[in-house]
Design an enzyme around this catalytic site. Structure first.
Site, PDB file in Angstrom:
ATOM      1  N   CYS A  39       0.825  -1.216   0.000  1.00 55.84           N
ATOM      2  CA  CYS A  39       0.000   0.000   0.000  1.00 55.84           C
ATOM      3  C   CYS A  39       0.860   1.269   0.000  1.00 55.84           C
ATOM      4  O   CYS A  39       1.450   1.602   1.024  1.00 55.84           O
ATOM      5  CB  CYS A  39      -0.896  -0.068   1.240  1.00 55.84           C
ATOM      6  SG  CYS A  39      -1.702   1.464   1.680  1.00 55.84           S
ATOM      7  N   CYS A  42       0.252   3.816   2.752  1.00 50.22           N
ATOM      8  CA  CYS A  42       0.734   3.306   4.048  1.00 50.22           C
ATOM      9  C   CYS A  42       2.207   3.628   4.218  1.00 50.22           C
ATOM     10  O   CYS A  42       2.648   4.044   5.297  1.00 50.22           O
ATOM     11  CB  CYS A  42       0.520   1.800   4.152  1.00 50.22           C
ATOM     12  SG  CYS A  42      -1.204   1.305   4.076  1.00 50.22           S
TER      13      CYS A  42
END
Length: 122
Positions: A39, A42
């Site tokens: 991600c 993230c």
């Protein structure tokens, strides 16, 4: 075991439960970062979380990889990454979904300040 001022990565359900129980027992604010290795947002938030952990050593910062600990992510109803959950004494105070740096910082500082004011008056 991580020291104060660090983000603690939980790689097993046992370590997750142990860290969560420690935070609940200590009546500390816990910030959980539900993340995933694939991600990009993230990865963008990771250094921000580390900075917050250094600035606020009285707060417990936990990181959970949703692919590694699927059962924990499901239990906490995580549907998107990153999801940040602020909790204290077993109660969810706030949820922030997405790479919202400013919103996360404000929420953590707000709840950490409430915690410090409560502790100072005790």
């Amino acid at each position: 075991m991580a020291e104060e001022g660090q983000v603690i990565s939980c790689h097993t359900v046992e370590s997750w439960n142990e860290q969560l129980q420690k935070g609940i027992a200590a009546k500390k604010l816990i910030v959980v970062d539900f993340t995933a290795s694939w991600c990009p947002p993230c990865k963008l938030m990771s250094p921000i979380l580390s900075e917050l952990a250094k600035k606020l050593p009285a707060v417990i910062f936990l990181k959970v990889d949703v692919d590694e600990l699927k059962s924990v992510a499901e239990e906490w109803a995580v549907e998107a990454m990153p999801t940040f959950v602020l909790t204290k004494e077993g109660k969810v105070l706030e949820r922030i979904v997405g790479a919202k740096k400013d919103e996360l910082q404000l929420a953590v500082e707000k709840h950490a300040t409430v915690e410090n004011a409560t502790t100072a008056n005790a």
